[in-house]
Scaffold this motif. Sequence first.
Motif: not given
Length: 348
Positions: A271-275, A298-299, A301-307
């Motif tokens: 799921y994470l890879h697809i997102r 589906g993230f 927080y942008p910081a988590v998304f960037s990481r």
Amino acid sequence: MSEPQTNPPSPCPRFNLIVEPEFPLNALILASDALRIANQNSGRRLFDWSFVSFSGEPVRASNGMWFGVDHAIDAMPSADVYLLFEGNLPTQHTSRALLGHLRTAARFGAMIGGVDTGAFALAQAGIIGTEDDPELALHWEAVPTFQERFPNTELKDQIYLIANNRAHCAGGVATLDMMLDLIARFNGQALANEIANALIHTRRDPETKQRGDGLSEVEVNALPLRLVRLMEQNLDFPLSLAELSAELGVSQRTLSRVCKRTLGQSPMRLYLHIRLQAARNFLFYEEFTIKTVAVACGFSYPAVFSRVFKQQFGQTPREFRAKLRENQNLAVRPEIQRLISRPATSAT
């Protein structure tokens, strides 16, 4: 904006093939070659066509080749069919003049179509994806981005769609299928089939799914494919493992076991890879803020998304888009870019 040119009407149906920067050259070649073969094999001038760009200057295709055109958009002749060829940059070069010409042509009763991501401009012009006619088709990779911008449209998973004097096509080889359908509407199925044979192509119904992955119908409906489809349909609010299992009608244990065996990872990792792949497409096609892309995929927080994006692709989302746009900008008038980058020398 000027009205369509009042040139003497063509004695046969005319197509205006409008190209935008980063357009798919393969689709344009298939479209024009279908018209050429129709004339060649019949021994008569059945169709006319023109290549059009905004300024009348050559346009760079997505494969890096430059393509010369016949007319600027303000000087193009009136036509029966207007097809807009878009690709990697479906919104960045959309102009008010282009939208105005599309609206005018639609008002005068022409067939208006979009190839690959051409649906973005047509929807922005308000001539497709309307409340009365919400259905359309475009390349599957751009679907999440399109839905974010035009949430009230109904996107069809099929290679092309022709209805209500509008034509939509996913691009690629599907362009040929759509062209054969349009040609058949003007000159009959026999000619369309003859062109298909000349191009060593077997015609497909418009309802053909865009992605078959070489699988049988039984395989397409198998659990792993159903799981991937379900995840792709729920990007902004990811489902839990329990919710995925309930939607698919299997136990969590079965779902985890099948996913690990067939796809090599757990359902939630998949799921994470697809997102993340969806986020990459957002960054590729659009200029949404990083926060907007994060939320759409589906993230919270942008910081988590960037990481996690950097872990997957080796660059932050901002770095990825900046590098992508830099490469695309360098392709615009490269001879000028070369002069700009050359060290200045003293005048003699």
